[in-house]
Design an enzyme around this catalytic site. Structure first.
Site, PDB file in Angstrom:
ATOM      1  N   GLU A 181      -9.335   9.869  10.783  1.00 24.35           N
ATOM      2  CA  GLU A 181      -9.315  11.306  10.488  1.00 24.35           C
ATOM      3  C   GLU A 181      -9.728  11.483   9.053  1.00 24.35           C
ATOM      4  O   GLU A 181      -9.614  10.640   8.069  1.00 24.35           O
ATOM      5  CB  GLU A 181      -8.022  11.844  10.768  1.00 24.35           C
ATOM      6  N   CYS A 229      -3.031   1.053   8.887  1.00 21.72           N
ATOM      7  CA  CYS A 229      -2.764   0.497   7.678  1.00 21.72           C
ATOM      8  C   CYS A 229      -1.791  -0.481   7.726  1.00 21.72           C
ATOM      9  O   CYS A 229      -0.898  -0.698   8.442  1.00 21.72           O
ATOM     10  CB  CYS A 229      -2.341   1.464   6.654  1.00 21.72           C
ATOM     11  N   CYS A 287       4.277   1.167   4.277  1.00 21.72           N
ATOM     12  CA  CYS A 287       5.202   1.988   3.322  1.00 21.72           C
ATOM     13  C   CYS A 287       6.047   2.810   4.425  1.00 21.72           C
ATOM     14  O   CYS A 287       5.703   3.463   5.367  1.00 21.72           O
ATOM     15  CB  CYS A 287       4.389   2.986   2.275  1.00 21.72           C
ATOM     16  N   CYS A 295     -10.881  14.573   2.037  1.00 19.22           N
ATOM     17  CA  CYS A 295      -9.966  13.496   1.862  1.00 19.22           C
ATOM     18  C   CYS A 295     -10.551  12.315   3.190  1.00 19.22           C
ATOM     19  O   CYS A 295     -10.490  12.684   4.481  1.00 19.22           O
ATOM     20  CB  CYS A 295      -8.641  13.673   2.143  1.00 19.22           C
ATOM     21  N   CYS A 306       5.568   6.597   5.239  1.00 19.74           N
ATOM     22  CA  CYS A 306       4.098   7.090   5.705  1.00 19.74           C
ATOM     23  C   CYS A 306       3.930   6.655   7.097  1.00 19.74           C
ATOM     24  O   CYS A 306       4.254   5.673   7.732  1.00 19.74           O
ATOM     25  CB  CYS A 306       3.092   6.095   4.919  1.00 19.74           C
ATOM     26  N   CYS A 352      -1.228  12.536   5.940  1.00 15.84           N
ATOM     27  CA  CYS A 352      -1.735  11.277   6.270  1.00 15.84           C
ATOM     28  C   CYS A 352      -1.165  10.807   7.431  1.00 15.84           C
ATOM     29  O   CYS A 352      -0.264  10.679   7.974  1.00 15.84           O
ATOM     30  CB  CYS A 352      -1.008  10.387   5.090  1.00 15.84           C
TER      31      CYS A 352
HETATM   32  N1  SAH Z   1      -3.151   3.723   0.975  1.00 15.28           N
HETATM   33  C1  SAH Z   1      -3.345   4.598  -0.255  1.00 15.28           C
HETATM   34  C2  SAH Z   1      -3.955   5.789   0.275  1.00 15.28           C
HETATM   35  C3  SAH Z   1      -3.668   6.472   1.504  1.00 15.28           C
HETATM   36  S1  SAH Z   1      -1.997   7.402   1.293  1.00 15.28           S
HETATM   37  C4  SAH Z   1      -2.030   4.848  -0.786  1.00 15.28           C
HETATM   38  O1  SAH Z   1      -1.062   4.269  -0.482  1.00 15.28           O
HETATM   39  O2  SAH Z   1      -2.267   5.089  -1.894  1.00 15.28           O
HETATM   40  C5  SAH Z   1      -2.346   8.524   0.341  1.00 15.28           C
HETATM   41  C6  SAH Z   1      -1.203   9.200  -0.394  1.00 15.28           C
HETATM   42  O3  SAH Z   1      -0.465   9.824   0.663  1.00 15.28           O
HETATM   43  C7  SAH Z   1      -0.132   8.290  -0.823  1.00 15.28           C
HETATM   44  O4  SAH Z   1      -0.030   8.663  -2.312  1.00 15.28           O
HETATM   45  C8  SAH Z   1       1.210   8.340  -0.165  1.00 15.28           C
HETATM   46  O5  SAH Z   1       2.279   8.011  -0.932  1.00 15.28           O
HETATM   47  C9  SAH Z   1       0.996   9.579   0.313  1.00 15.28           C
HETATM   48  N2  SAH Z   1       1.889   9.915   1.646  1.00 15.28           N
HETATM   49  C10 SAH Z   1       2.178   8.968   2.458  1.00 15.28           C
HETATM   50  N3  SAH Z   1       3.091   9.502   3.506  1.00 15.28           N
HETATM   51  C11 SAH Z   1       3.504  10.641   2.869  1.00 15.28           C
HETATM   52  C12 SAH Z   1       4.428  11.763   3.218  1.00 15.28           C
HETATM   53  N4  SAH Z   1       4.962  11.520   4.682  1.00 15.28           N
HETATM   54  N5  SAH Z   1       4.495  12.643   2.677  1.00 15.28           N
HETATM   55  C13 SAH Z   1       4.075  12.989   1.422  1.00 15.28           C
HETATM   56  N6  SAH Z   1       3.038  12.083   1.065  1.00 15.28           N
HETATM   57  C14 SAH Z   1       2.859  10.959   1.834  1.00 15.28           C
HETATM   58 FE1  SF4 Z   2      -0.801   2.593   3.746  1.00 17.01          FE
HETATM   59 FE2  SF4 Z   2       0.310   4.770   4.053  1.00 17.01          FE
HETATM   60 FE3  SF4 Z   2       1.381   2.901   2.426  1.00 17.01          FE
HETATM   61 FE4  SF4 Z   2      -0.937   4.110   1.825  1.00 17.01          FE
HETATM   62  S1  SF4 Z   2       1.056   5.250   1.947  1.00 17.01           S
HETATM   63  S2  SF4 Z   2      -0.544   2.007   1.648  1.00 17.01           S
HETATM   64  S3  SF4 Z   2      -1.785   4.685   3.982  1.00 17.01           S
HETATM   65  S4  SF4 Z   2       1.357   2.535   4.456  1.00 17.01           S
END
Ligand code: SAH
Ligand code: SF4
Length: 355
Positions: free
Chosen positions: A94, A114, A118, A107, A121, A344
């Site tokens: 997406e 991934c 995290c 974006c 996420c 995300c």
């Molecule tokens: N993997 C990379 C880029 C994709 S995630 C990274 O982690 O930076 C992009 C952003 O979305 C990151 O800053 C992450 O911390 C944030 N993010 C992920 N899940 C989220 C959520 N549920 N609410 C708000 N931000 C979130």
């Molecule tokens: Fe992967 Fe989500 Fe962590 Fe970014 S925030 S590295 S997309 S698991």
């Protein structure tokens, strides 16, 4: 039918020039073809009217021009538009288009899923499928632009994309080579032609990748998802911190070559009771001292089954005030398009799980 032609979007400009020469075509055809593909968004050789009919037929026999398929789009009340793209192997990814006063930001994703895991996420909780190829990364921009050009955004708006952020699905630095090749297509003058200043890569903190990016001369902006100022908390919510603890991560940020007026962005997803105290804010301010940066505060965007909550507005405001008091730029960034699950990973979840 099995495709025997080569995918023209996998060629760099130099490689295409060489390939055309071997086919007996003039060198300047490469520039014309790149212009048609990446500027005029051509989907077939037939559209390339400044190339003779015979040569177009030769090219069409030799090269295929595949593109991502738009499977689904959704526009939110605030104008944020979500794309669900289909890949040739049936996977989906997406992109999210975010309009602002003077910007139209896309974006884009760098992986299917991934592997970083995290905890806050949704993409991370879904696991990893595969890396995207460079052309699949760049084609999110082309396909979205084409969709806009043909009026797909509605409201009579036919804007061009002005900024690109690698903040969709996946960890871009875990797919370094393909991401770097895509960024080259996106930033070179005869490709999509974006200035590096308008492109930002966001990483969870893969230290060797940050160093490689710094040396790559791509000249793009770096964003780092910090999300905590305490090692033990960060390790709990971001497993990558066990491999590259905060001290190493911040050293990599300190040695990252910044151009004049360029800053590193630190993203800080605010999780209620986890990283949102006043003490956390002071600790964060101390930790980033001396790094030319700004801090984006992102209140957690909840999803079904997530173990975290969003802090209330007062807590976020108090946290911000402390950072401002330490002279940081620290805007609060609402996740846009919340009514269409545009954070995300969420559209893909909804359509693949049918909920
Ligand atoms: N993997 C990379 C880029 C994709 S995630 C990274 O982690 O930076 C992009 C952003 O979305 C990151 O800053 C992450 O911390 C944030 N993010 C992920 N899940 C989220 C959520 N549920 N609410 C708000 N931000 C979130
Ligand atoms: Fe992967 Fe989500 Fe962590 Fe970014 S925030 S590295 S997309 S698991």
């Amino acid at each position: 039918m099995v495709e025997t032609r080569q995918n023209i979007k996998t060629f760099t400009f130099a490689d295409l020039s060489a390939e055309l020469k071997a086919m007996g075509l003039k060198k300047y055809r490469a520039r014309q073809i790149f212009d048609w593909l990446y500027r005029k968004l051509a989907g077939s050789f037939d559209e390339m009217t400044n190339i003779s009919k015979d040569e177009r037929a030769l090219l069409a026999n030799h090269f295929a021009i595949p593109s991502l398929t738009v499977l689904y789009t959704d526009v939110s009340a605030d104008g944020t538009m979500k794309f669900l793209f289909g890949l040739e192997d049936g996977h989906t990814i997406e992109s999210v288009l975010i309009p602002d006063k003077d910007r139209l930001t896309l974006c884009i994703s760098s992986q299917v899923g991934c592997s970083q895991g995290c905890r806050f996420c949704l993409t991370g909780s879904g696991g990893f499928e595969r890396n995207l190829k460079a052309w699949e990364i760049a084609d999110q921009v082309l396909t979205a632009e084409k969709y806009l050009e043909t009026g797909g955004y509605g409201r009579g708006i036919k804007r061009r994309i002005t900024n690109i952020v690698l903040m969709g699905m996946g960890e871009p630095l875990a797919n370094f080579d393909e991401v770097a090749a895509a960024l080259r297509l996106i930033t070179v003058e005869h490709g999509l032609g974006f200035s590096g200043r308008r492109v930002t890569l966001s990483t969870a903190g893969l230290v060797p990748g940050i160093d490689r990016l710094g040396k790559s001369r791509l000249g793009i902006n770096l964003a780092v998802s910090l999300n905590s100022a305490a090692d033990e908390v960060r390790s709990r919510i971001m497993p990558i911190n066990r491999r590259y603890p905060m001290k190493e991560l911040l050293s990599a940020c300190r040695r990252y070559p910044l151009k004049p007026r360029q800053r590193i962005t630190f993203e800080y997803v605010m999780l209620k009771g986890v990283n949102d105290s006043e003490q956390d804010a002071h600790r964060l301010a101390r930790l980033l001292k001396g790094i030319r940066c700004k801090i984006n505060l992102i209140p957690f965007n909840p999803f079904p089954g997530s173990a975290f909550e969003r802090p209330d507005e007062d807590t976020v405001a108090r946290f911000q005030k402390i950072l401002l008091g330490h002279h940081y730029t620290a805007p609060i960034r609402e996740s846009r398009g919340r009514d269409i699950s545009a954070a995300c990973g969420q559209l893909r979840e909804r359509t693949t799980r049918g909920g």
